[in-house]
Write a protein that holds these residues in place. Structure first.
Motif, short mmCIF file in Angstrom:
data_model
loop_
_atom_site.label_atom_id
_atom_site.label_comp_id
_atom_site.label_asym_id
_atom_site.label_seq_id
_atom_site.Cartn_x
_atom_site.Cartn_y
_atom_site.Cartn_z
N SER A 148 33.83 38.49 43.92
CA SER A 148 35.08 38.18 43.24
C SER A 148 35.32 36.68 43.37
O SER A 148 35.02 36.10 44.41
N LEU A 189 44.13 51.98 43.11
CA LEU A 189 44.77 50.67 43.30
C LEU A 189 46.28 50.87 43.24
O LEU A 189 46.79 51.63 42.42
N GLN A 246 46.76 45.12 44.20
CA GLN A 246 46.61 44.46 42.91
C GLN A 246 46.41 45.43 41.75
O GLN A 246 45.74 45.12 40.78
N GLY A 247 47.01 46.59 41.83
CA GLY A 247 46.89 47.60 40.79
C GLY A 247 48.22 47.88 40.12
O GLY A 247 49.17 47.13 40.31
N THR A 255 45.98 48.63 37.76
CA THR A 255 44.72 48.28 37.09
C THR A 255 44.46 46.79 37.25
O THR A 255 45.38 45.98 37.38
N ARG A 256 43.17 46.46 37.19
CA ARG A 256 42.78 45.06 37.19
C ARG A 256 41.47 44.92 36.41
O ARG A 256 40.64 45.82 36.42
N TRP A 309 40.09 37.39 35.31
CA TRP A 309 40.27 38.51 36.23
C TRP A 309 41.78 38.69 36.36
O TRP A 309 42.43 37.97 37.11
N TRP A 320 45.06 41.03 37.37
CA TRP A 320 45.47 42.22 38.11
C TRP A 320 46.96 42.42 37.94
O TRP A 320 47.63 41.59 37.35
#
Length: 176
Positions: free
Chosen positions: A74, A136, A141-142, A144-145, A165, A167
């Motif tokens: 990441s 998540l 960080q959900g 969804t990301r 990226w 989130w």
């Protein structure tokens, strides 16, 4: 004898090439591997904004598209992370945005990124719903990301792609 050996090697080469092509066509998402996890809840993952309407999309709707797993580096966290989720191109098809030239992802904190069609057609972007098999949450960080598989698609490992990226996704909308 030599020509017989050459003919055999030629056939073997052709067979290996055909097998490689077949494997490439069958695998839907490069290094992403299909995964089977317990059914997710009907929690709203994000809203699709289109033509002045807002339509909620749930985790259950998303995960019914089929889950995949990827382990990748990441740009914002240390080490390699394992995510499970759905192919972004399948999500866009589900919500009727697959024909768009780009889509806009807006996060809860109003962070906005435009994702061009080229990204989801050139590589298997993952809309992650889980990390290490666990759903998540806002804390992780959900729900969804968007994940770019950097290890398997090094062309995405650029300063242009890394900010994409996203989130804590709140909305998805056409980019037009």
């Amino acid at each position: 004898m030599s020509s017989l050996l050459n003919t055999g090697l030629s056939s073997l080469k052709r067979s290996l090439i055909m097998l490689a092509v077949l494997a490439f066509c069958i695998l839907p998402a490069g290094a992403l591997e299909p995964v089977d996890l317990p059914e997710s809840p009907d929690t709203v993952a994000f809203n699709v904004q289109n033509n002045g309407k807002s339509v909620p999309v749930t985790l259950r709707q998303l995960e019914k598209l089929g889950l995949y797993r990827v382990t990748t580096a990441s740009p914002f966290e240390k080490g390699h992370l394992t995510f499970e989720g759905v192919l972004f191109r399948d999500v866009l098809k589900l919500v009727g945005l697959e024909g768009e030239d780009s889509v806009v992802l807006r996060a809860v904190d109003e962070y906005v990124q435009i994702i061009p069609r080229q990204d989801w057609t050139e590589g298997p972007l993952l809309l992650a719903t889980r990390q290490n098999g666990k759903l998540l949450t806002r804390r992780t960080q959900g729900p969804t990301r968007l994940v770019y598989p950097l290890n398997d698609h090094p062309a995405f490992d650029t300063p242009v792609h890394k900010p994409r990226w996203v989130w804590l996704i709140k909305t998805l909308e056409p980019g037009g």
